[in-house]
Design an enzyme around this catalytic site. Sequence first.
Site, PDB file in Angstrom:
ATOM      1  N   GLN A   1      34.163  31.885  35.273  1.00  0.00           N
ATOM      2  CA  GLN A   1      34.660  33.243  35.490  1.00  0.00           C
ATOM      3  C   GLN A   1      35.876  33.269  36.428  1.00  0.00           C
ATOM      4  O   GLN A   1      36.112  34.270  37.119  1.00  0.00           O
ATOM      5  CB  GLN A   1      33.542  34.139  36.040  1.00  0.00           C
ATOM      6  CG  GLN A   1      32.556  34.599  34.980  1.00  0.00           C
ATOM      7  CD  GLN A   1      33.232  35.375  33.851  1.00  0.00           C
ATOM      8  OE1 GLN A   1      34.206  36.095  34.062  1.00  0.00           O
ATOM      9  NE2 GLN A   1      32.729  35.217  32.636  1.00  0.00           N
ATOM     10  N   SER A   2      36.640  32.207  36.451  1.00  0.00           N
ATOM     11  CA  SER A   2      37.802  32.132  37.339  1.00  0.00           C
ATOM     12  C   SER A   2      38.825  33.238  37.055  1.00  0.00           C
ATOM     13  O   SER A   2      39.345  33.352  35.948  1.00  0.00           O
ATOM     14  CB  SER A   2      38.473  30.766  37.149  1.00  0.00           C
ATOM     15  OG  SER A   2      39.724  30.742  37.806  1.00  0.00           O
TER      16      SER A   2
END
Length: 321
Positions: free
Chosen positions: A71-72
């Site tokens: 989920q960067s």
Amino acid sequence: MNYKMPDRLKLANLPTPIEKLKPHHNQNIYVKRDDYTGIELSGNKVRKLEYLLYDAKEKAADVLITTGAYQSNHARATVAAALKVGMKAHLVLTGDVEPKFTGNLLLDQKFGAEFTFISSEESKNVEQIMQDIADDYTKKSLKAYIIPMGASNALGNFGYLNAFNEILQQEKELGIKFDVISCTVGSGGTYSGLLLGNHLSKTNKKIIGINVSQTSQYFVERVSQISNESLSILGIDENINKQDIKIIDGFVGRGYGLSTAEELDFIDKILKSEGVYFDPVYTGKAIRGLYKSIEAEKLDINSNSNILFIHTGGFFKLFAE
Ligand SMILES: *Cc1c(COP(=O)(O)O)cnc(C)c1O
């Protein structure tokens, strides 16, 4: 001090607005909405990418390679920025379960990013993995440009040096002086840039970070190293004083990316009272740490000080919970 900033691309929607929140424990709280830097580009990373992508373009790169968690926010902003300048992006994303294409990762997929998924064990060699991928592109006659995690390096630091100078301009327009500027510390580049701005302009503000991974000691070393490298890019023969690096430890909680019920409750309360979403991985942990430190009177400031918290983004996490 006079200095010439490196060149940058203009990708972010700037200047970002500054809003006032409700006072907390007799302190005035303001938020700089760097979650407004763009929609696809939302958050702090685009400010750093403006400098790194200028450099990548200069070097005639075809593909950007970077890394982060599934989920960067950084990875998502990098893909969006790559598309704007006609490059491709290859993401090396770390996680120990099947990736779910929600939130940031859904956007990465829709943008057409290339993916290499690795385990947290493998991520210890992520630099080598990215280099191997770059070499594969070279074999296909494509030029790869590697961007480190969080775009936090000497060149990326100029993103928040630029933001610091933007804040000085906004102080004039708003007729406010900020005594404290505070931000989340995840890979250190946002904090480093603000610290550099304060150092170079001799404004004597307190720059206060709250780390959401590692330890404050780790970041004191990291921040001083990359900040000093930025100073040498500017040709300034000075060093950052480690005493000026104020990073408050104690709010990592269960670990990077993990939450406690109390943290989530805090995020929910501030969302309901201010109408501003702070994410559980970065900004929510950090602003909770800031409020707790204010309550405990740990910041060594007078009452009625003006505190500016940088909202560094994280909106898409809401759709990946
Ligand atoms: C990456 C990130 C941070 C941390 O910034 P660094 O410059 O890496 O320390 C803070 N908030 C959000 C939402 C981020 O995505």
